[in-house]
Design a protein around this motif. Structure first.
Motif, PDB file in Angstrom:
ATOM      1  N   GLY A 113       0.958  -1.187   0.150  1.00  0.00           N
ATOM      2  CA  GLY A 113       0.034   0.207  -0.012  1.00  0.00           C
ATOM      3  C   GLY A 113       0.740   1.214   0.045  1.00  0.00           C
ATOM      4  O   GLY A 113       1.972   1.136  -0.051  1.00  0.00           O
ATOM      5  N   GLU A 183      -3.829  -1.500   0.692  1.00  0.00           N
ATOM      6  CA  GLU A 183      -4.538  -1.788   0.022  1.00  0.00           C
ATOM      7  C   GLU A 183      -4.656  -3.198  -0.522  1.00  0.00           C
ATOM      8  O   GLU A 183      -5.749  -3.608  -1.246  1.00  0.00           O
ATOM      9  N   GLN A 203      -8.569  -4.008  -1.448  1.00  0.00           N
ATOM     10  CA  GLN A 203      -9.433  -2.947  -1.396  1.00  0.00           C
ATOM     11  C   GLN A 203     -10.242  -2.495  -2.455  1.00  0.00           C
ATOM     12  O   GLN A 203      -9.788  -2.378  -3.477  1.00  0.00           O
TER      13      GLN A 203
END
Length: 215
Positions: A113, A183, A203
């Protein structure tokens, strides 16, 4: 040597990971696995140790082992010298990946992420609970810079110790925390014959999408 490495293998048989065991979002499962790692992993293994991978401005990858020092619904927090090599890499490309490996449980967690700095207040709060030697070390060490030898480092440490003889070291501006905002989080459970269980959380606009990946 090549043959001995080729023959090194371990069959993973401890546990499995099914969709029925996994919640809809990944943080609850990470907390569960981390708690089990704390109870199961034997010293000198540190269950909060993780490999952090970053990329420099030229696109070259770098990785090193760090310690996770914070976790909440926002993400995963670690601390470092902002002027270090990793600090320069994160300033140039604020994305990273971290991997936790808990061999006793035959488990691995991969997280990817964007990375952001935590607030100065968060950095100061953590800095104040570090051992005194670690706080002084944060001031003394020009992290990632070339130094002549160990004697130079010890000289820098001695100078810093004198500097703080009569006052407590405060958090320096060049030192603080980063938070990885996940993420993607993948949970890997070793299984027999290399047919491992891999549940991946990604996500999406509506929240977290859970998927099973082929081993």
């Amino acid at each position: 040597m090549a043959q001995s490495l080729a023959d090194m293998r371990r069959d993973y048989t401890r546990d499995g990971l099914s969709e029925a065991q996994a919640p809809a979002e990944p943080f609850a499962l990470f907390h569960q696995w981390f708690g089990e790692a704390v109870k199961t992993e034997q010293l000198p293994v540190e269950p909060n140790a993780m490999t952090l991978a970053t990329v420099d401005a030229d696109g070259r990858p770098h990785c090193r082992v760090l310690l996770l020092k914070g976790l909440d619904e926002r993400g995963f927090t670690f601390f470092s010298n902002y002027d270090s090599a990793k600090g320069e890499q994160l300033a140039a490309r604020p994305f990273a990946a971290m991997t936790f490996f808990w061999p006793s449980l035959e488990r691995q967690v991969r997280i990817e992420g964007r990375v952001e700095k935590v607030t100065a207040e968060e950095s100061d709060t953590y800095f104040q609970v570090r051992p005194l030697g670690s706080r002084i070390g944060a001031w003394a060490s020009p992290q990632s810079r070339v130094i002549r030898d160990r004697a130079e480092l010890e000289g820098l440490l001695a100078e810093t110790e004198k500097r703080f003889l009569d006052r407590a070291p405060q958090c320096p501006r060049h030192w603080g925390g980063y938070r990885l905002l996940p993420e993607r989080i993948e949970f890997w459970q070793g299984r027999s014959s290399r047919l491992h269980d891999r549940l991946n959380y990604r996500q999406v606009e509506s929240g977290w999408l859970r998927e099973r990946l082929a081993p």
